[in-house]
Motif scaffolding. Structure first.
Motif, PDB file in Angstrom:
ATOM      1  N   UNK A  23     -27.490  31.815  67.625  1.00 22.36           N
ATOM      2  CA  UNK A  23     -26.876  32.911  68.383  1.00 22.36           C
ATOM      3  C   UNK A  23     -25.859  33.665  67.536  1.00 22.36           C
ATOM      4  N   UNK A  24     -25.127  32.980  66.661  1.00 23.97           N
ATOM      5  CA  UNK A  24     -24.201  33.673  65.763  1.00 23.97           C
ATOM      6  C   UNK A  24     -24.975  34.568  64.799  1.00 23.97           C
ATOM      7  N   UNK A  25     -26.146  34.103  64.378  1.00 24.64           N
ATOM      8  CA  UNK A  25     -26.993  34.905  63.503  1.00 24.64           C
ATOM      9  C   UNK A  25     -27.459  36.174  64.189  1.00 24.64           C
ATOM     10  N   UNK A  26     -27.865  36.064  65.454  1.00 22.53           N
ATOM     11  CA  UNK A  26     -28.265  37.262  66.204  1.00 22.53           C
ATOM     12  C   UNK A  26     -27.084  38.196  66.357  1.00 22.53           C
ATOM     13  N   UNK A  27     -25.928  37.642  66.706  1.00 26.14           N
ATOM     14  CA  UNK A  27     -24.737  38.475  66.906  1.00 26.14           C
ATOM     15  C   UNK A  27     -24.418  39.281  65.649  1.00 26.14           C
ATOM     16  N   UNK A  28     -24.606  38.677  64.488  1.00 24.93           N
ATOM     17  CA  UNK A  28     -24.307  39.352  63.218  1.00 24.93           C
ATOM     18  C   UNK A  28     -25.238  40.526  62.947  1.00 24.93           C
ATOM     19  N   UNK A  29     -26.394  40.555  63.591  1.00 21.51           N
ATOM     20  CA  UNK A  29     -27.361  41.637  63.382  1.00 21.51           C
ATOM     21  C   UNK A  29     -27.115  42.841  64.278  1.00 21.51           C
ATOM     22  N   UNK A  30     -26.237  42.691  65.264  1.00 19.19           N
ATOM     23  CA  UNK A  30     -26.040  43.706  66.307  1.00 19.19           C
ATOM     24  C   UNK A  30     -24.807  44.564  66.070  1.00 19.19           C
ATOM     25  N   UNK A  31     -24.885  45.819  66.492  1.00 18.19           N
ATOM     26  CA  UNK A  31     -23.677  46.636  66.584  1.00 18.19           C
ATOM     27  C   UNK A  31     -22.899  46.143  67.801  1.00 18.19           C
ATOM     28  N   UNK A  32     -21.615  46.398  67.851  1.00 14.64           N
ATOM     29  CA  UNK A  32     -20.797  45.936  68.983  1.00 14.64           C
ATOM     30  C   UNK A  32     -21.273  46.497  70.311  1.00 14.64           C
ATOM     31  N   UNK A  33     -21.817  47.711  70.303  1.00 12.62           N
ATOM     32  CA  UNK A  33     -22.252  48.374  71.534  1.00 12.62           C
ATOM     33  C   UNK A  33     -23.756  48.250  71.775  1.00 12.62           C
ATOM     34  N   UNK A  34     -24.386  47.270  71.174  1.00  7.92           N
ATOM     35  CA  UNK A  34     -25.837  47.088  71.303  1.00  7.92           C
ATOM     36  C   UNK A  34     -26.242  46.896  72.769  1.00  7.92           C
ATOM     37  N   UNK A  35     -27.483  47.289  73.070  1.00 12.63           N
ATOM     38  CA  UNK A  35     -28.049  47.085  74.406  1.00 12.63           C
ATOM     39  C   UNK A  35     -29.435  46.463  74.257  1.00 12.63           C
ATOM     40  N   UNK A  36     -29.896  45.803  75.351  1.00 15.38           N
ATOM     41  CA  UNK A  36     -31.257  45.252  75.385  1.00 15.38           C
ATOM     42  C   UNK A  36     -31.798  45.472  76.785  1.00 15.38           C
ATOM     43  N   UNK A  37     -32.881  46.233  76.892  1.00 15.24           N
ATOM     44  CA  UNK A  37     -33.494  46.553  78.172  1.00 15.24           C
ATOM     45  C   UNK A  37     -34.861  45.896  78.282  1.00 15.24           C
TER      46      UNK A  37
END
Length: 128
Positions: A23-37
């Motif tokens: 999960x930390x690895x995924x978090x590192x790939x995202x912008x702070x304002x990322x969305x997932x629909x």
């Protein structure tokens, strides 16, 4: 590394982190304002807003015991998509769906994710 090689690598890393529960690895790939629909009407449907919610969405999906089989990484001029075959069993329920997870990128990170499903009714039945 070329622009397109970087997109492929981002896709491989996202998939491997998801499959491994990193999960930390995924978090590192995202912008702070990322969305997932995600489509449908179930516990993982709708839009997760912000990187922390996106990570929580990934955790929730993975908690159902899915096998995330990566079929292809697809790139466009500026974005990337994963073609996946997800399967799982939970009691009598079975999930067997093909999907595309389209990632819009910004500054080399994932800014938004939109998932397209082959079987929304099956997803609704499985994710209860």
């Amino acid at each position: 590394m070329s622009h397109y090689e970087a997109q492929y690598q981002l896709g491989r890393t996202f998939h491997s982190c998801l499959a491994a529960g990193d999960w930390d690895g995924i978090r590192a790939l995202l912008t702070d304002d990322a969305t997932w629909t995600l489509p449908g009407d179930n516990t993982v449907s709708g839009t997760a807003e912000g990187a922390e919610e996106v990570v929580e969405r990934a955790k929730k999906i993975a908690s159902y015991g899915l096998d995330f089989e990566l079929l292809h990484i697809l790139v466009s001029r500026e974005n990337m998509a994963l073609s996946l075959h997800n399967t799982a069993r939970r009691g009598e329920l079975r999930l067997d769906e093909h999907l595309s997870t389209v990632c819009r990128l910004r500054d080399g990170r994932i800014a938004s994710i939109e998932t397209y499903l082959s079987d929304v009714a099956g997803m609704n039945a499985f994710f209860v």
